[in-house]
Write a protein that holds these residues in place. Structure first.
Motif, mmCIF file in Angstrom:
data_model
loop_
_atom_site.group_PDB
_atom_site.id
_atom_site.type_symbol
_atom_site.label_atom_id
_atom_site.label_comp_id
_atom_site.label_asym_id
_atom_site.label_seq_id
_atom_site.Cartn_x
_atom_site.Cartn_y
_atom_site.Cartn_z
ATOM 1 N N SER A 290 11.268 5.823 7.528
ATOM 2 C CA SER A 290 10.072 6.636 7.278
ATOM 3 C C SER A 290 9.505 6.374 5.890
ATOM 4 N N ALA A 291 10.381 6.233 4.900
ATOM 5 C CA ALA A 291 9.923 5.961 3.539
ATOM 6 C C ALA A 291 9.256 4.591 3.449
ATOM 7 N N VAL A 292 9.807 3.600 4.148
ATOM 8 C CA VAL A 292 9.199 2.264 4.157
ATOM 9 C C VAL A 292 7.802 2.339 4.791
ATOM 10 N N MET A 293 7.698 3.051 5.907
ATOM 11 C CA MET A 293 6.388 3.188 6.562
ATOM 12 C C MET A 293 5.406 3.954 5.677
ATOM 13 N N PHE A 294 5.872 5.012 5.055
ATOM 14 C CA PHE A 294 5.018 5.810 4.165
ATOM 15 C C PHE A 294 4.504 4.947 3.016
ATOM 16 N N HIS A 295 5.395 4.133 2.438
ATOM 17 C CA HIS A 295 4.991 3.247 1.350
ATOM 18 C C HIS A 295 3.964 2.225 1.838
ATOM 19 N N GLY A 296 4.147 1.710 3.040
ATOM 20 C CA GLY A 296 3.180 0.770 3.610
ATOM 21 C C GLY A 296 1.806 1.399 3.759
ATOM 22 N N HIS A 297 1.757 2.621 4.241
ATOM 23 C CA HIS A 297 0.482 3.331 4.386
ATOM 24 C C HIS A 297 -0.157 3.581 3.020
ATOM 25 N N ALA A 298 0.651 4.001 2.046
ATOM 26 C CA ALA A 298 0.126 4.267 0.706
ATOM 27 C C ALA A 298 -0.377 2.976 0.057
ATOM 28 N N SER A 299 0.342 1.880 0.256
ATOM 29 C CA SER A 299 -0.082 0.592 -0.296
ATOM 30 C C SER A 299 -1.400 0.148 0.326
ATOM 31 N N ALA A 300 -1.537 0.342 1.623
ATOM 32 C CA ALA A 300 -2.791 -0.018 2.304
ATOM 33 C C ALA A 300 -3.953 0.797 1.742
ATOM 34 N N ARG A 301 -3.747 2.105 1.593
ATOM 35 C CA ARG A 301 -4.814 2.959 1.037
ATOM 36 C C ARG A 301 -5.195 2.523 -0.363
ATOM 37 N N ALA A 302 -4.210 2.118 -1.170
ATOM 38 C CA ALA A 302 -4.476 1.677 -2.537
ATOM 39 C C ALA A 302 -5.329 0.410 -2.559
ATOM 40 N N CYS A 303 -5.328 -0.319 -1.453
ATOM 41 C CA CYS A 303 -6.123 -1.557 -1.341
ATOM 42 C C CYS A 303 -7.381 -1.352 -0.508
ATOM 43 N N ASP A 304 -7.709 -0.090 -0.210
ATOM 44 C CA ASP A 304 -8.863 0.242 0.638
ATOM 45 C C ASP A 304 -8.764 -0.395 2.019
ATOM 46 N N LEU A 305 -7.550 -0.410 2.554
ATOM 47 C CA LEU A 305 -7.316 -0.933 3.898
ATOM 48 C C LEU A 305 -6.644 0.134 4.741
ATOM 49 N N GLY A 306 -6.745 -0.036 6.041
ATOM 50 C CA GLY A 306 -5.957 0.769 6.943
ATOM 51 C C GLY A 306 -4.565 0.174 7.041
ATOM 52 N N ALA A 307 -3.608 0.968 7.441
ATOM 53 C CA ALA A 307 -2.227 0.488 7.546
ATOM 54 C C ALA A 307 -2.124 -0.665 8.532
ATOM 55 N N THR A 308 -2.850 -0.601 9.641
ATOM 56 C CA THR A 308 -2.803 -1.677 10.622
ATOM 57 C C THR A 308 -3.413 -2.951 10.063
ATOM 58 N N ASP A 309 -4.462 -2.817 9.247
ATOM 59 C CA ASP A 309 -5.070 -3.998 8.620
ATOM 60 C C ASP A 309 -4.054 -4.703 7.709
ATOM 61 N N LEU A 310 -3.356 -3.940 6.893
ATOM 62 C CA LEU A 310 -2.368 -4.521 5.997
ATOM 63 C C LEU A 310 -1.202 -5.106 6.787
ATOM 64 N N TYR A 311 -0.808 -4.425 7.854
ATOM 65 C CA TYR A 311 0.253 -4.917 8.727
ATOM 66 C C TYR A 311 -0.147 -6.265 9.336
ATOM 67 N N ALA A 312 -1.377 -6.367 9.806
ATOM 68 C CA ALA A 312 -1.860 -7.620 10.397
ATOM 69 C C ALA A 312 -1.895 -8.739 9.361
ATOM 70 N N LEU A 313 -2.345 -8.432 8.152
ATOM 71 C CA LEU A 313 -2.341 -9.445 7.085
ATOM 72 C C LEU A 313 -0.926 -9.922 6.796
ATOM 73 N N ASN A 314 0.017 -9.004 6.780
ATOM 74 C CA ASN A 314 1.413 -9.368 6.543
ATOM 75 C C ASN A 314 1.921 -10.292 7.648
ATOM 76 N N ILE A 315 1.594 -9.972 8.885
ATOM 77 C CA ILE A 315 1.995 -10.815 10.016
ATOM 78 C C ILE A 315 1.429 -12.221 9.841
ATOM 79 N N LEU A 316 0.143 -12.315 9.504
ATOM 80 C CA LEU A 316 -0.496 -13.620 9.336
ATOM 81 C C LEU A 316 0.100 -14.397 8.161
ATOM 82 N N GLU A 317 0.395 -13.708 7.069
ATOM 83 C CA GLU A 317 0.974 -14.390 5.913
ATOM 84 C C GLU A 317 2.396 -14.878 6.198
ATOM 85 N N LEU A 318 3.156 -14.118 6.972
ATOM 86 C CA LEU A 318 4.534 -14.507 7.281
ATOM 87 C C LEU A 318 4.624 -15.550 8.392
ATOM 88 N N SER A 319 3.731 -15.447 9.380
ATOM 89 C CA SER A 319 3.812 -16.319 10.558
ATOM 90 C C SER A 319 2.795 -17.441 10.559
#
Length: 149
Positions: A19-48
């Motif tokens: 839960s803390a990891v997910m919460f941090h992901g959401h907070a990080s996305a907001r800090a970048c003016d992104l939605g959590a899913t947008d940041l998640y998708a970027l992470n997927i693309l950068e890793l894969s």
């Protein structure tokens, strides 16, 4: 050397961690003016690496409509681009081209604190931790695919 005992509430400890990891992901996305899913998708693309919109939809768990809007948002923000598939000109590939400038700043405090925690472990303990991360990743991905089917 004795093995530490499992805490009585091991499941709750682990769920709090996730839960803390997910919460941090959401907070990080907001800090970048992104939605959590947008940041998640970027992470997927950068890793894969680059992939088709259909592959991205599968990896994010989104249907085609929301995936198209996600790619549109990321493309408009300058984080991805659509390029023709070299093997089939009728298809497009989504490839990452940039990361949010504010992301490193947003995650730096957590990276520092996690680095300090990891520095307290022996090389053998770190090997176990990273073995767990790799194996748990495979387990979560496999079971997510089973749930999707």
């Amino acid at each position: 050397m004795s093995t530490p005992a499992m805490p009585a509430d091991a499941s709750a400890v682990y769920r709090r961690y996730l839960s803390a990891v997910m919460f941090h992901g959401h907070a990080s996305a907001r800090a970048c003016d992104l939605g959590a899913t947008d940041l998640y998708a970027l992470n997927i693309l950068e890793l894969s690496g680059a992939m088709t919109p259909g592959e991205l939809a599968t990896r994010t768990g989104l249907t085609t409509g929301p995936t198209t809007r996600l790619i549109d948002r990321l493309e408009q923000a300058g984080y991805v681009r659509r390029v023709p598939d070299p093997g089939d000109r009728r298809k497009v590939i989504v490839e990452p081209v940039a990361s949010p400038a504010a992301l490193d700043q947003a995650v730096a405090p957590a990276r520092q604190r996690i680095g300090e925690i990891l520095a307290g472990y022996s090389p053998e303990q770190l090997a176990v931790l990273f073995d767990y991360f790799a194996r748990a990743t495979e387990a979560y991905q496999a079971t997510a695919e089973q749930l999707r089917d």
